[in-house]
Write a protein that holds these residues in place. Sequence first.
Motif, PDB file in Angstrom:
ATOM      1  N   GLU A  99     -12.198   7.806  -9.249  1.00 39.85           N
ATOM      2  CA  GLU A  99     -12.009   9.128  -8.674  1.00 39.85           C
ATOM      3  C   GLU A  99     -12.020   9.020  -7.154  1.00 39.85           C
ATOM      4  OE1 GLU A  99     -14.944  11.808 -10.123  1.00 39.85           O
ATOM      5  OE2 GLU A  99     -14.648  11.277 -12.222  1.00 39.85           O
ATOM      6  N   PHE A 100     -11.473  10.039  -6.487  1.00 33.32           N
ATOM      7  CA  PHE A 100     -11.422  10.089  -5.021  1.00 33.32           C
ATOM      8  C   PHE A 100     -10.771   8.836  -4.432  1.00 33.32           C
ATOM      9  CE2 PHE A 100     -15.272  12.451  -6.310  1.00 33.32           C
ATOM     10  CZ  PHE A 100     -14.924  13.710  -5.853  1.00 33.32           C
ATOM     11  N   VAL A 101      -9.652   8.413  -5.010  1.00 33.61           N
ATOM     12  CA  VAL A 101      -8.971   7.204  -4.526  1.00 33.61           C
ATOM     13  C   VAL A 101      -7.728   7.600  -3.736  1.00 33.61           C
ATOM     14  CG1 VAL A 101      -9.792   5.773  -6.423  1.00 33.61           C
ATOM     15  CG2 VAL A 101      -7.611   6.971  -6.651  1.00 33.61           C
ATOM     16  N   TRP A 102      -7.345   6.765  -2.779  1.00 31.75           N
ATOM     17  CA  TRP A 102      -6.092   6.989  -2.070  1.00 31.75           C
ATOM     18  C   TRP A 102      -4.946   6.656  -3.012  1.00 31.75           C
ATOM     19  CZ3 TRP A 102      -3.356   2.379  -0.517  1.00 31.75           C
ATOM     20  CH2 TRP A 102      -4.079   1.206  -0.710  1.00 31.75           C
ATOM     21  N   HIS A 103      -3.798   7.290  -2.807  1.00 34.36           N
ATOM     22  CA  HIS A 103      -2.759   7.345  -3.850  1.00 34.36           C
ATOM     23  C   HIS A 103      -2.182   6.003  -4.238  1.00 34.36           C
ATOM     24  CE1 HIS A 103      -0.078   7.127  -0.346  1.00 34.36           C
ATOM     25  NE2 HIS A 103       0.897   6.806  -1.176  1.00 34.36           N
ATOM     26  N   LYS A 104      -2.255   4.997  -3.343  1.00 37.93           N
ATOM     27  CA  LYS A 104      -1.665   3.700  -3.689  1.00 37.93           C
ATOM     28  C   LYS A 104      -2.600   2.843  -4.548  1.00 37.93           C
ATOM     29  CE  LYS A 104       2.272   3.961  -1.500  1.00 37.93           C
ATOM     30  NZ  LYS A 104       3.561   3.885  -2.212  1.00 37.93           N
ATOM     31  N   LEU A 105      -3.840   3.282  -4.703  1.00 35.68           N
ATOM     32  CA  LEU A 105      -4.801   2.502  -5.493  1.00 35.68           C
ATOM     33  C   LEU A 105      -4.721   2.918  -6.958  1.00 35.68           C
ATOM     34  CD1 LEU A 105      -7.116   0.401  -4.994  1.00 35.68           C
ATOM     35  CD2 LEU A 105      -8.684   2.319  -5.166  1.00 35.68           C
ATOM     36  N   SER A 106      -4.729   1.929  -7.849  1.00 39.04           N
ATOM     37  CA  SER A 106      -4.626   2.219  -9.277  1.00 39.04           C
ATOM     38  C   SER A 106      -5.888   2.901  -9.786  1.00 39.04           C
ATOM     39  CB  SER A 106      -4.390   0.912 -10.051  1.00 39.04           C
ATOM     40  OG  SER A 106      -4.455   1.152 -11.446  1.00 39.04           O
ATOM     41  N   ARG A 205     -12.071  10.986   3.225  1.00 38.20           N
ATOM     42  CA  ARG A 205     -11.810   9.553   3.368  1.00 38.20           C
ATOM     43  C   ARG A 205     -10.528   9.147   2.647  1.00 38.20           C
ATOM     44  NH1 ARG A 205     -11.147   5.333  -0.490  1.00 38.20           N
ATOM     45  NH2 ARG A 205     -10.607   3.648   0.912  1.00 38.20           N
ATOM     46  N   ALA A 206     -10.278   9.718   1.453  1.00 39.74           N
ATOM     47  CA  ALA A 206      -9.057   9.400   0.700  1.00 39.74           C
ATOM     48  C   ALA A 206      -7.817   9.883   1.457  1.00 39.74           C
ATOM     49  CB  ALA A 206      -9.123  10.028  -0.689  1.00 39.74           C
ATOM     50  N   ARG A 207      -7.905  11.067   2.077  1.00 40.63           N
ATOM     51  CA  ARG A 207      -6.772  11.576   2.849  1.00 40.63           C
ATOM     52  C   ARG A 207      -6.496  10.711   4.076  1.00 40.63           C
ATOM     53  NH1 ARG A 207      -9.272  16.644   1.733  1.00 40.63           N
ATOM     54  NH2 ARG A 207     -10.116  16.724   3.854  1.00 40.63           N
ATOM     55  N   VAL A 208      -7.564  10.307   4.768  1.00 39.29           N
ATOM     56  CA  VAL A 208      -7.416   9.432   5.930  1.00 39.29           C
ATOM     57  C   VAL A 208      -6.805   8.095   5.503  1.00 39.29           C
ATOM     58  CG1 VAL A 208      -8.672   8.107   7.681  1.00 39.29           C
ATOM     59  CG2 VAL A 208      -9.271  10.493   7.262  1.00 39.29           C
ATOM     60  N   ALA A 209      -7.241   7.572   4.365  1.00 37.76           N
ATOM     61  CA  ALA A 209      -6.717   6.293   3.873  1.00 37.76           C
ATOM     62  C   ALA A 209      -5.225   6.393   3.580  1.00 37.76           C
ATOM     63  CB  ALA A 209      -7.482   5.868   2.620  1.00 37.76           C
ATOM     64  N   ASP A 210      -4.806   7.513   3.001  1.00 39.82           N
ATOM     65  CA  ASP A 210      -3.382   7.708   2.729  1.00 39.82           C
ATOM     66  C   ASP A 210      -2.564   7.674   4.020  1.00 39.82           C
ATOM     67  OD1 ASP A 210      -3.516   7.870  -0.022  1.00 39.82           O
ATOM     68  OD2 ASP A 210      -3.804  10.039  -0.044  1.00 39.82           O
ATOM     69  N   ARG A 211      -3.049   8.394   5.036  1.00 40.06           N
ATOM     70  CA  ARG A 211      -2.320   8.441   6.306  1.00 40.06           C
ATOM     71  C   ARG A 211      -2.332   7.085   6.999  1.00 40.06           C
ATOM     72  NH1 ARG A 211      -4.531  14.288   8.641  1.00 40.06           N
ATOM     73  NH2 ARG A 211      -3.728  15.568   6.922  1.00 40.06           N
ATOM     74  N   LEU A 212      -3.482   6.416   6.947  1.00 40.27           N
ATOM     75  CA  LEU A 212      -3.607   5.097   7.570  1.00 40.27           C
ATOM     76  C   LEU A 212      -2.660   4.101   6.914  1.00 40.27           C
ATOM     77  CD1 LEU A 212      -5.403   3.990   9.852  1.00 40.27           C
ATOM     78  CD2 LEU A 212      -6.949   3.126   8.089  1.00 40.27           C
ATOM     79  N   TYR A 213      -2.567   4.181   5.594  1.00 35.70           N
ATOM     80  CA  TYR A 213      -1.666   3.299   4.860  1.00 35.70           C
ATOM     81  C   TYR A 213      -0.229   3.492   5.351  1.00 35.70           C
ATOM     82  CZ  TYR A 213       0.687   1.069   0.904  1.00 35.70           C
ATOM     83  OH  TYR A 213       1.468   0.257   0.122  1.00 35.70           O
ATOM     84  N   GLY A 214       0.152   4.763   5.536  1.00 31.98           N
ATOM     85  CA  GLY A 214       1.506   5.050   6.012  1.00 31.98           C
ATOM     86  C   GLY A 214       1.749   4.517   7.412  1.00 31.98           C
TER      87      GLY A 214
END
Length: 414
Positions: A99-106, A205-214
Amino acid sequence: MTQMSCRDLFSEAMVEEGSTLVRRMEICVAEAEKRSGKNAVNMQETFTVYLIETRAKRTKQNSPDSLWRRYSEFELLRNYLLVTYPYIVVPPLPEKRAEFVWHKLSADNMDPDFVERRRIGLENFLLRVASHPVLSNDKILHHFLTEEHGWKEVVYETGFQAKADSRIRALSATFRVRNPDKRFMEMKHYSDQLQSHTSQLLRARARVADRLYGVYKVHGNYGRVFSEWSAIEKEMGDGLQSAGHHMDAYAASIDDILEEEEHYADQLKEYLFYAEALRAVCRKHELTQFELEMASQDLISKKQQHEELATGIVRTFSFKGMTNKLFGQEAPEQREARIKLLEELIAEGEDTVKEKTVECEEHVERAWVDMQRFKEQKDKDLREALINYAVMQISMCKKGIQMWSNAKECFLKM
């Protein structure tokens, strides 16, 4: 001198007052393994098992004792501890599904990275239990760590399931405590706030991780452009190509960075689940307080009935009193029999009130001690996790600065 096994060591640890198992035994969940088999309804299923290794610290034992456990067996152990020690904030298990994972993580619970993080979480659970001054000396924990087969039968023989079922029914019933303990009310409110704030933090944190990944991956476009540009430049070609390599390496590094971040997120998730364990202790207090109040109220009612029968003065309206007025008083023999029965019920009620009073007082005393221990542990753990997370972010930013510094050097050489 013969070597002492972990099984013998556990027995010795239990007789030493105040000792904890983690001081005497090394415990780890060494690896995870995927297996296939048939479940209870004879359907084929794939599941993960975890290798638990234990070794006595006092001995020169080279090879540890080991056995395999499924996640469901860890759940059974924790459920037993919850019912048997209702005054303890029982350590939570790691999440069953991500739960609470950034979208690229399975989010697949069979994903190797997720299984590895859960292995770490299960080891942490065992170490938390083994370091607890009360839980660490439980015999069922002993069987869980040392007996490959038959430990479930030992758990079920304790009858904890019947207690769990009645506890669930009692907690699901609507009841209201007349004189709640203010400390437990505040602790229950605190647990709600802890869960709410931790959830918000994990979502952010998950939202920040998504943006950082991009952002990191877009740097790969810099690398592609610089590499293609270098092919048409003679004097600038080497510098552009080198800068492109730095950009590509930077873009590729985000996968490892965010995977490392997940370990810090898991530490926060532990306290997300700890909040529910804290509420469970508060709810148990409410239940014991409610049972005490109901028993006291029932005793007062029976004493009042006894007084009315003995004196013949009815102080409150009752259907029985109305029928006596309409149809006459009951025979002396019946009245004496009722008085005798009420006296027996009053004696039983007084014993019940005493028993419930002791139970409630013991729960309050033990629970408050354990909740203070939990708060100290929580403050230390969260401080450490947040500091390490900040250090990791600083390190990540320094690597970004270093990458652009390297690119700048490449441009200067053109």
